[in-house]
Design an enzyme around this catalytic site. Structure first.
Site, PDB file in Angstrom:
ATOM      1  N   HIS A  12       0.821  -1.227   0.000  1.00  8.03           N
ATOM      2  CA  HIS A  12       0.000   0.000   0.000  1.00  8.03           C
ATOM      3  C   HIS A  12       0.854   1.276   0.000  1.00  8.03           C
ATOM      4  CE1 HIS A  12       0.045  -0.533   4.659  1.00  8.03           C
ATOM      5  NE2 HIS A  12       1.025   0.265   4.306  1.00  8.03           N
ATOM      6  N   HIS A  59      -1.728   4.702   9.853  1.00  7.51           N
ATOM      7  CA  HIS A  59      -0.370   5.248  10.014  1.00  7.51           C
ATOM      8  C   HIS A  59      -0.380   6.619  10.669  1.00  7.51           C
ATOM      9  CE1 HIS A  59      -0.051   2.271   6.774  1.00  7.51           C
ATOM     10  NE2 HIS A  59       1.260   2.273   6.881  1.00  7.51           N
ATOM     11  N   HIS A 193       9.959  -4.339   4.325  1.00  4.15           N
ATOM     12  CA  HIS A 193      10.476  -2.978   4.184  1.00  4.15           C
ATOM     13  C   HIS A 193      10.802  -2.367   5.539  1.00  4.15           C
ATOM     14  CE1 HIS A 193       6.110  -2.219   4.556  1.00  4.15           C
ATOM     15  NE2 HIS A 193       6.273  -0.912   4.624  1.00  4.15           N
ATOM     16  N   GLU A 240       3.710  -5.341   8.636  1.00  6.47           N
ATOM     17  CA  GLU A 240       2.403  -5.277   7.956  1.00  6.47           C
ATOM     18  C   GLU A 240       1.994  -6.633   7.380  1.00  6.47           C
ATOM     19  OE1 GLU A 240       2.673  -0.529   6.811  1.00  6.47           O
ATOM     20  OE2 GLU A 240       3.104  -2.016   5.281  1.00  6.47           O
TER      21      GLU A 240
HETATM   22  C1  DHB Z   1       6.207   3.168   2.268  1.00 10.52           C
HETATM   23  C2  DHB Z   1       5.647   1.931   2.605  1.00 10.52           C
HETATM   24  C3  DHB Z   1       4.581   1.859   3.514  1.00 10.52           C
HETATM   25  O1  DHB Z   1       4.006   0.695   3.902  1.00 10.52           O
HETATM   26  C4  DHB Z   1       4.055   3.016   4.076  1.00 10.52           C
HETATM   27  O2  DHB Z   1       2.991   2.907   4.886  1.00 10.52           O
HETATM   28  C5  DHB Z   1       4.628   4.246   3.768  1.00 10.52           C
HETATM   29  C6  DHB Z   1       5.695   4.324   2.863  1.00 10.52           C
HETATM   30  C7  DHB Z   1       7.303   3.263   1.263  1.00 10.52           C
HETATM   31  O3  DHB Z   1       7.926   2.251   0.920  1.00 10.52           O
HETATM   32  O4  DHB Z   1       7.536   4.373   0.764  1.00 10.52           O
HETATM   33 FE    FE Z   2       2.574   1.028   5.520  1.00  9.63          FE
END
Ligand code: DHB
Ligand code: FE
Length: 289
Positions: A12, A59, A193, A240
């Protein structure tokens, strides 16, 4: 009885919203990610869901660090998106399904989940962008939604096992819902990530691919990981994955992969999409168009 058609899980990343607004879907950078969706659109055209239950993580748009429920179920008749500071264009409001929300809330509390219930709830990129990927074009949303927010922001996070049980409890509640509704379950975020700290930019492809395989037939295996295991293997925001586990838990029938896509990177994230079909014992035919 409600029919749970399947689960759609997707990253997302906020910049997806910018790419959609600028029409960059065929751009070399974005194409490998957006190309993961036409098979999903074809499946949706046949499956014809009329409600989406969305496991996602807020978030900071609706909940902040001072007031952050572990699990929160939306019980509103509509859900607005708002500017959350990423420069993402806001999307049209979603219609809720308050009757289904209250049925889920009753059933979850009876199942000993001490959830927060939200009669007003803003939804952020984690709910809106996967919806925009599923139903592009910016027209009216063809489904009602029930958002279920999970805390992946502030520790202590829920355990993976608890997230699987939450999803299973939602699945039982959907199976028992006395309405003729066709339900899509969604889980949004991930995969690996990390956005900040020494490991910013961390991505773990072997771990992600293992998760995409295990989630189909062995979600319990993933649920045995500790939160620390998950942060180590998937990065701080790779937590996540818990939304994917919850969505998978809600499928109580025989589960198979319709389609999957994995591409590194999309922003700082391993971009991934999976569509799982849930074949219940007596699945009704899709409604005629
Ligand atoms: C990014 C990924 C995310 O899950 C998020 O909530 C905000 C930013 C990203 O990779 O930029
Ligand atoms: Fe996120």
């Amino acid at each position: 009885m409600a029919t749970v058609l399947g689960a759609l899980t997707s990253s997302h990343v906020p910049s997806i919203g910018g790419a959609i607004a600028k029409g960059l879907q065929q751009d070399a950078y974005w194409k490998p990610f957006f190309d993961g969706f036409p098979p999903v659109h074809a499946w949706l055209a046949k499956a014809k869901p009329d409600v989406a239950v969305i496991f996602y993580n807020d978030h900071g748009l609706n909940f902040f660090l001072d007031n952050l429920p572990t699990f929160a179920v939306g019980a509103a008749s509509d859900y607005r998106n708002a500017d959350e500071g990423w420069g993402i264009p806001t999307v049209k409001p979603f219609k809720g399904d308050a009757a289904l929300s209250w049925h889920l809330i009753e059933s979850l509390v009876a199942d000993e989940f001490d959830i927060a219930t939200c009669q007003e709830m803003l939804v952020d990129h984690a709910a809106t962008l996967p919806m925009a990927l599923l139903w592009p074009g910016g027209g009216d949303w063809p489904v009602r939604i029930v958002p279920i927010a999970m805390n992946h922001v502030q520790h202590p996070l829920p355990t993976l096992s608890r997230c699987l049980k939450l999803g299973q409890a939602v699945g039982r509640a959907l199976d028992a819902w006395n309405e003729d509704a066709r339900v899509l379950v969604m889980g949004t975020g991930g995969l690996s990530h990390q956005l900040d700290g020494k490991r910013a930019g961390f991505i773990n492809k072997p771990f992600d691919l293992m998760c995409m395989e295990a989630i189909v037939g062995e979600p319990e295996r993933l649920a045995r990981l500790s939160v620390h295991d998950l942060v180590r293997e998937a990065g701080a925001q790779g937590t996540e994955l818990m939304t994917w586990i919850a969505a998978r838990g809600a499928l109580t029938g025989s589960v198979s992969v319709v389609h999957q896509n994995y591409h590194i990177p999309i922003s700082n994230t391993a971009g991934a999409t999976m569509l799982l079909d849930n074949r219940a014992a007596s699945l009704p035919q899709a409604r005629a168009a």
